[in-house]
Design a protein around this motif. Structure first.
Motif, short mmCIF file in Angstrom:
data_model
loop_
_atom_site.label_atom_id
_atom_site.label_comp_id
_atom_site.label_asym_id
_atom_site.label_seq_id
_atom_site.Cartn_x
_atom_site.Cartn_y
_atom_site.Cartn_z
N LEU A 239 0.83 -1.21 0.00
CA LEU A 239 0.00 0.00 0.00
C LEU A 239 0.86 1.26 0.00
CD1 LEU A 239 -2.87 -0.98 2.46
CD2 LEU A 239 -2.89 -0.97 -0.03
N VAL A 240 1.98 1.23 0.72
CA VAL A 240 2.87 2.40 0.73
C VAL A 240 3.39 2.68 -0.67
CG1 VAL A 240 5.08 3.26 1.54
CG2 VAL A 240 3.49 2.22 3.16
N LEU A 241 3.84 1.64 -1.36
CA LEU A 241 4.36 1.83 -2.71
C LEU A 241 3.26 2.23 -3.68
CD1 LEU A 241 6.83 -1.20 -2.99
CD2 LEU A 241 7.41 1.20 -2.72
N ARG A 242 2.11 1.60 -3.57
CA ARG A 242 1.02 1.89 -4.52
C ARG A 242 0.50 3.31 -4.34
NH1 ARG A 242 -0.12 0.92 -9.27
NH2 ARG A 242 0.42 -1.27 -8.88
N THR A 243 0.26 3.74 -3.11
CA THR A 243 -0.22 5.11 -2.89
C THR A 243 0.85 6.12 -3.30
OG1 THR A 243 0.51 4.96 -0.58
CG2 THR A 243 -1.80 4.46 -1.04
N GLY A 244 2.12 5.79 -3.09
CA GLY A 244 3.18 6.68 -3.53
C GLY A 244 3.20 6.85 -5.04
N LEU A 245 3.05 5.74 -5.77
CA LEU A 245 3.02 5.84 -7.22
C LEU A 245 1.79 6.59 -7.70
CD1 LEU A 245 4.14 5.21 -10.00
CD2 LEU A 245 3.00 2.98 -9.89
N ASP A 246 0.65 6.38 -7.05
CA ASP A 246 -0.56 7.10 -7.44
C ASP A 246 -0.36 8.62 -7.32
OD1 ASP A 246 -1.80 4.72 -7.92
OD2 ASP A 246 -2.87 4.64 -6.01
N THR A 247 0.30 9.04 -6.24
CA THR A 247 0.57 10.47 -6.07
C THR A 247 1.51 10.99 -7.14
OG1 THR A 247 0.22 10.33 -3.67
CG2 THR A 247 1.53 12.18 -4.49
N LEU A 248 2.57 10.25 -7.41
CA LEU A 248 3.51 10.68 -8.44
C LEU A 248 2.86 10.70 -9.82
CD1 LEU A 248 6.84 8.91 -7.39
CD2 LEU A 248 6.26 11.33 -7.20
N GLU A 249 1.97 9.77 -10.07
CA GLU A 249 1.28 9.77 -11.37
C GLU A 249 0.44 11.03 -11.53
OE1 GLU A 249 -1.70 6.90 -14.01
OE2 GLU A 249 -1.16 6.37 -11.95
N ILE A 250 -0.25 11.44 -10.47
CA ILE A 250 -1.02 12.68 -10.53
C ILE A 250 -0.09 13.86 -10.78
CG2 ILE A 250 -2.47 14.25 -9.18
CD1 ILE A 250 -3.60 11.79 -7.75
N CYS A 251 1.05 13.87 -10.10
CA CYS A 251 2.01 14.97 -10.29
C CYS A 251 2.53 15.00 -11.73
CB CYS A 251 3.17 14.81 -9.31
SG CYS A 251 2.72 15.04 -7.57
N ASP A 290 12.43 23.71 -6.47
CA ASP A 290 11.95 23.20 -5.18
C ASP A 290 10.90 22.10 -5.38
OD1 ASP A 290 13.59 24.87 -3.74
OD2 ASP A 290 12.09 26.46 -3.54
N VAL A 291 10.01 22.31 -6.34
CA VAL A 291 8.98 21.30 -6.61
C VAL A 291 9.62 19.99 -7.08
CG1 VAL A 291 7.02 20.73 -8.07
CG2 VAL A 291 7.21 23.01 -7.10
N GLY A 292 10.60 20.09 -7.99
CA GLY A 292 11.28 18.89 -8.46
C GLY A 292 12.02 18.17 -7.35
N ALA A 293 12.71 18.93 -6.49
CA ALA A 293 13.42 18.32 -5.36
C ALA A 293 12.44 17.65 -4.40
CB ALA A 293 14.25 19.37 -4.64
N ALA A 294 11.29 18.28 -4.18
CA ALA A 294 10.29 17.68 -3.30
C ALA A 294 9.75 16.38 -3.88
CB ALA A 294 9.15 18.68 -3.06
N MET A 295 9.59 16.31 -5.19
CA MET A 295 9.11 15.08 -5.82
C MET A 295 10.10 13.94 -5.61
SD MET A 295 7.29 16.29 -9.38
CE MET A 295 6.80 14.60 -9.69
N VAL A 296 11.39 14.23 -5.75
CA VAL A 296 12.40 13.20 -5.52
C VAL A 296 12.40 12.77 -4.05
CG1 VAL A 296 14.87 12.68 -5.58
CG2 VAL A 296 13.82 13.99 -7.44
N SER A 297 12.31 13.72 -3.14
CA SER A 297 12.26 13.38 -1.72
C SER A 297 11.02 12.57 -1.38
CB SER A 297 12.30 14.66 -0.87
OG SER A 297 13.52 15.35 -1.05
N TYR A 298 9.91 12.89 -2.02
CA TYR A 298 8.69 12.11 -1.80
C TYR A 298 8.88 10.68 -2.27
CZ TYR A 298 3.76 10.82 -1.78
OH TYR A 298 2.57 10.19 -1.52
N ALA A 299 9.48 10.51 -3.45
CA ALA A 299 9.73 9.16 -3.95
C ALA A 299 10.67 8.39 -3.03
CB ALA A 299 10.32 9.23 -5.37
N VAL A 300 11.69 9.06 -2.52
CA VAL A 300 12.61 8.41 -1.59
C VAL A 300 11.88 8.03 -0.31
CG1 VAL A 300 14.66 8.76 -0.16
CG2 VAL A 300 14.65 9.54 -2.54
#
Length: 415
Positions: A239-251, A290-300
């Motif tokens: 669920l952690v991985l799936r919800t994370g990918l769902d958020t990144l897909e929206i982004c 900043d937005v791009g760096a936050a996306m990478v940190s979110y993925a990490v």
């Protein structure tokens, strides 16, 4: 001597490749099933056993168990059709056509899903080496041997967990999106030809295929966590991985819309006119960084186990989101003043802010926690429903046994 660590690292990298591991495991299972079939079957070359093992062994244990039954049914059906035809006709072009037609038709009736073609494939392969109906049971035995060896091979020697490749692909998607945002920011303080802006838009659209690739890797990782004896908290990890990918897909979708807004803005500017004034372009460039760096940190964060590293990733993401919101307020004020000079572009300026707001909102830590809790509640409800259904079936079975026993006792008394 210095080459040894490099070679060892190369071997470890291959070990993380699902295709390489499946190739090795399928080969081993096929050879083992052939060795068992040689001892148990009367056929001199029991090739049906390794054929079935190759079809049954999958990359994950879950895929092996869920598809193994249908694969076995499809192979057995093809074998029976082939030996039935071999008892009546030989191998010719018209008999081959008949057996393919019969196999595909039977495959639809027995509901083997996507393995319908394997019914025909098994029938053709067996028809090529079988000409006596008496060999039918040997072929069926070989099929069961191959299926049994393939299933036991993945149960006893559980396949690796493919979480790391999925995590790397998620982080890779975030970094690729960040690079696109950085590229967009570098062009804000000068004239941007429409063709170049359209190229950035095309690059953003290609991220859709990257999302599909990451989704495939994640589905494979989810299957490797299911029914795996090595994993104790597979549901939470999935669920952690799936919800994370769902958020990144929206982004990623919002970034594509952002690139579209930039392209439309380039169309409205003159050829020698920059997209934004120098100070606004600088502030917007810092915001996109900043937005791009936050996306990478979110993925990490979503790909890091629950540990001190995860806490560090969460703190880093919170700091980058805070910096992005601060830059966002500065950019909003500058764009508001810029509308007075370019009133016709106020809708595009507003859309830029709205798109950036959407990305930052999606990566908000509280939003992530709420989404994860919702998915956990949904999974718990589904598990409770399955348990209730099984409990109902058990009650019906007990009632049935009680009525059967009562009828048997009544019959004995009457007798």
């Amino acid at each position: 001597m210095p080459r040894f660590p490099a070679r060892a690292a190369s071997l470890l990298q291959y070990r993380k490749d699902p295709v390489v591991m499946w190739t090795i495991r399928a080969t081993a299972a096929a050879v083992l099933s052939y060795a068992v079939a040689v001892r148990l079957s009367s056929e001199p070359a029991p090739l049906t056993a390794p054929l079935t093992a190759l079809l049954v062994v999958q990359v994950t244990l879950y895929a092996t168990l869920t598809t193994g039954v249908r694969r076995v049914i499809s192979v057995v059906a093809g074998v029976l059709i082939a030996v039935g035809f071999s008892a009546v006709v030989g191998l010719s072009w018209w008999s081959l056509g008949l057996i393919i037609l019969a196999a595909l038709t039977v495959g639809q009736f027995i509901r083997v899903g996507e393995f319908v073609n394997e019914v025909a494939i098994s029938a053709m392969l067996v028809l090529g080496v079988t000409q006596l109906a008496s060999q039918a049971w040997d072929r069926v035995l070989e099929t069961l041997i191959g299926a049994g060896v393939g299933l036991l091979f993945n149960v006893v020697l559980a396949p690796p967990v493919w979480v790391d490749p999925a995590a790397e692909s998620i982080v890779g998607l975030a970094r690729r999106t960040r690079n696109l945002l950085l590229g967009l920011g570098e062009e804000l303080d000068g004239p941007v030809p429409v063709e170049r802006a359209a190229g950035r838009l095309y690059e953003a659209r290609r991220l859709d295929q990257a999302v599909a690739d990451v989704d495939a890797a994640l589905r494979q990782a989810e299957d490797s966590l299911r029914l795996n004896p090595r994993i104790s908290e597979g549901l939470l990890a999935r669920l952690v991985l799936r919800t994370g990918l769902d958020t990144l897909e929206i982004c990623v979708v919002v970034v594509r819309v952002l690139a579209r807004s930039m392209t439309d803005l380039a169309k409205r500017r003159k050829e020698d006119e920059p997209l934004f004034p120098a100070d606004t372009a600088q502030a917007l460039q810092e915001l996109l960084a900043d937005v791009g760096a936050a996306m990478v940190s979110y993925a990490v964060l979503v790909t890091t186990p629950v540990s001190d590293n995860a806490e560090q990733a969460e703190n880093r993401l919170a700091a980058e989101l805070s910096a992005a919101w601060d830059h966002r307020e500065t950019v909003a004020d500058m764009l508001l003043h810029g509308v007075q000079q370019h009133p016709y572009a106020w809708q595009l300026h507003g859309s830029l802010l709205a798109e950036i707001d959407r990305i930052l909102d999606e990566m908000d830590l509280e939003h992530r926690t709420q989404r994860l809790l919702q998915e956990l509640d949904r999974a718990a409800a589904a598990r409770h429903e399955r348990s209730a259904r099984l409990a109902g079936l058990r009650r019906l079975a007990r009632v049935g046994r009680g009525r059967f026993g009562q009828s048997a006792r009544s019959a004995r008394r009457e007798g």
